[in-house]
Design an enzyme around this catalytic site. Structure first.
Site, PDB file in Angstrom:
ATOM      1  NE  ARG A  80      -2.440   1.352   3.505  1.00 29.54           N
ATOM      2  CZ  ARG A  80      -3.136   1.723   4.587  1.00 29.54           C
ATOM      3  NH1 ARG A  80      -4.445   1.597   4.598  1.00 29.54           N
ATOM      4  NH2 ARG A  80      -2.524   2.170   5.659  1.00 29.54           N
ATOM      5  CE1 TYR A 119      -7.522   4.434  -2.971  1.00 27.73           C
ATOM      6  CE2 TYR A 119      -8.690   2.791  -4.244  1.00 27.73           C
ATOM      7  CZ  TYR A 119      -7.525   3.252  -3.672  1.00 27.73           C
ATOM      8  OH  TYR A 119      -6.366   2.532  -3.817  1.00 27.73           O
ATOM      9  NE  ARG A 208      -8.435  -1.560   6.604  1.00 28.02           N
ATOM     10  CZ  ARG A 208      -7.974  -1.088   5.452  1.00 28.02           C
ATOM     11  NH1 ARG A 208      -7.260   0.020   5.423  1.00 28.02           N
ATOM     12  NH2 ARG A 208      -8.211  -1.722   4.331  1.00 28.02           N
ATOM     13  CG  HIS A 230     -11.943  -2.629   0.200  1.00 29.38           C
ATOM     14  ND1 HIS A 230     -11.564  -1.317  -0.001  1.00 29.38           N
ATOM     15  CD2 HIS A 230     -11.649  -3.275  -0.949  1.00 29.38           C
ATOM     16  CE1 HIS A 230     -11.058  -1.185  -1.212  1.00 29.38           C
ATOM     17  NE2 HIS A 230     -11.113  -2.343  -1.819  1.00 29.38           N
ATOM     18  CD  GLU A 233      -7.348  -6.740   0.747  1.00 24.54           C
ATOM     19  OE1 GLU A 233      -7.860  -5.634   0.990  1.00 24.54           O
ATOM     20  OE2 GLU A 233      -6.633  -6.970  -0.236  1.00 24.54           O
ATOM     21  CG  HIS A 267     -10.734  -8.319  -0.496  1.00 20.33           C
ATOM     22  ND1 HIS A 267     -10.163  -8.759  -1.672  1.00 20.33           N
ATOM     23  CD2 HIS A 267     -10.527  -6.975  -0.453  1.00 20.33           C
ATOM     24  CE1 HIS A 267      -9.628  -7.725  -2.306  1.00 20.33           C
ATOM     25  NE2 HIS A 267      -9.844  -6.633  -1.597  1.00 20.33           N
ATOM     26  CG  ASP A 318      -8.400  -5.489  -5.443  1.00 23.57           C
ATOM     27  OD1 ASP A 318      -8.527  -4.254  -5.420  1.00 23.57           O
ATOM     28  OD2 ASP A 318      -8.105  -6.144  -4.421  1.00 23.57           O
TER      29      ASP A 318
HETATM   30 ZN    ZN Z   1      -9.953  -3.072  -3.571  1.00 29.09          ZN
END
Ligand code: ZN
Length: 452
Positions: A80, A119, A208, A230, A233, A267, A318
């Protein structure tokens, strides 16, 4: 327009010598056992186009850039960080160019609709653009240019972790508030109106990134459209959720949110038996992304037991590390095989083909997750058709479900001969008809971004 196929997968099974008549983007009639009429184009095996329910199109540009071992433990969270650095400088034009490349590749792979979990909202410094839909418009323009069906899923993202933690600098391009998000959803609805068959849902990013109050505030904006999130995951995400509220993420959602057939839980990798059964009972779709989940080392979704319990599945690309509809289904089965040290696990009964079982399940689940209308090769459905090349080395002399096994386990995207989306021939001889110009713009974009 008339299209003739040696074989075709119809809602009630395979048929030979099938003539499909298309008018106004929809299938007008399907006739079986018909000799090829003079003037009708002839192809190998027709199957319905399937939905890619989970994509972050801009991540196509960083495929393969996070595969070098770091100083310590590499996992989703270190990947990430690479992703945050990649998106740091993307302009709206860059997002359009990379998305067009990704969407053209999706069509070439046999996907005819994408759920874009969108996003990226703010400018590079984190300030909102003057136009709320600046980057959403870039995605819409890529869908328009490539012809893919788009279900745009604007994402609400406000926090770095459970309990409303303040966002991190790397997340500044995602951050919104409920009022601005409502404007974005309204903008998305008008922006997709110019597309053939465009749709809009909403996507609270994850538990989150969204507090329970914010989730409750934004859910009405779905207005009957799909809700994607999501969830579960990562093992660390499950632990953080337990520390926050004493419940696991899927457990919390099932108990506190109206999870039903209009929801897609993306996920949902880490499930207890009770969560798995509860998810199956809810009627929601599990949006599985097996290639990305393998790439990120997420874990293995309990697919066999969940399907036995009546659970619904769909697939998504994804991170777009690879774009391959058949490859996603293959990866889904292979993960089960490696874990169970056994074969042919996702076919429901003796004599059933794995490729066909997975294709049918994800065709139905994908349409549900993206709220598509009538599916399949039948009168009234959108003419979203994939022709597989029966001359491909992996498909020679195959009949019926063996065609799907040959495609899923061997031929992959190379076996896709032609693709029509809403009756338009976007892919011929395996190539998107605008591939040349789209790929040239993508190359120039990546050269600039990666040279800097
Ligand atoms: Zn995703």
């Amino acid at each position: 327009m008339q299209l003739w196929f040696e074989q075709a997968l119809l809602p009630d099974g395979w048929a030979a010598d099938v003539l499909v008549t298309v008018d106004g983007g929809r299938i007008e009639a399907v006739a079986r056992g018909v000799a090829r009429p003079r003037g009708a184009a002839a192809y190998g095996a027709a199957v319905p186009g399937i939905c890619n329910v989970h994509s972050h199109a801009f991540q196509r540009g960083m495929a393969g850039l996070a595969e070098t071992r770091g100083p310590a433990h590499d996992d989703f969270w270190t990947w990430r960080e690479v992703m945050y650095r990649f998106l740091d400088r993307l302009t709206p034009q860059d997002v359009a160019a990379i998305s067009a490349q990704a969407f053209a590749e999706m069509l070439e792979a046999g996907f005819t609709r994408v759920g874009e979990f969108h996003y990226l909202h703010n400018d590079v410094d984190g300030r909102p653009y003057a136009a709320v839909g600046e980057l959403a418009d870039a995605v819409v323009s890529a869908a328009s240019e490539t012809g893919i069906g788009l279900t745009l899923l604007p994402v609400f993202y406000a926090h770095a972790d459970f309990g409303g933690a303040a966002p991190k600098p790397g997340q500044r391009r995602f951050i919104s508030d409920p009022d601005r998000f409502a404007q974005l959803v309204a903008h998305a609805r008008s922006a997709v109106r110019g597309l053939d068959g465009g749709g809009v849902g909403i996507a609270p990013h994850s538990l989150r990134a969204v507090t329970p109050d914010e989730l409750a505030a934004i859910l009405p904006l779905a207005a009957g459209g799909p809700v994607h999130i999501h969830v579960a995951e990562q093992a660390r995400e499950v632990e953080a959720c337990l520390a926050w509220c004493g419940a696991r993420p899927v457990e919390w959602l099932l108990a506190n949110a109206p999870v039903a057939a209009d929801w897609c839980l993306v996920h949902a990798t880490h499930l207890t038996d009770a969560e798995r059964m509860g998810l199956a009972r809810s009627g929601a779709v599990a949006g599985l992304c097996p290639i990305t989940e393998a790439n990120l080392g997420d874990g293995i979704f309990p697919t066999r037991r969940y399907l036995d319990e009546g659970g619904r599945i769909a697939i998504g690309t994804d991170s777009n590390i690879q774009i391959d509809a058949a490859g996603e289904l293959r990866a889904l089965e292979y993960a089960q095989r490696l874990a169970a040290r056994s074969r042919n696990l996702l076919a429901p009964a003796q004599g059933d083909s794995v490729g066909a079982a997975l294709f049918r399940a994800t065709l139905a689940g994908g349409a549900q997750a993206l709220a598509e209308g009538p599916q399949g090769l039948q009168a009234g459905a959108s003419a979203d058709i994939v022709a597989l090349d029966l001359g491909h080395p992996s498909l020679i002399e195959r009949r019926g479900d063996a065609i799907l096994d040959g495609w899923v386990f061997s031929g992959g995207r190379d076996a896709v001969e032609a693709v029509w989306r809403a009756g338009e021939p976007w892919v011929e001889n395996g190539r998107h008809r605008r591939r040349g110009e789209i790929a040239a713009r993508y190359r120039a974009t990546l050269r600039r971004l990666l040279a800097a």
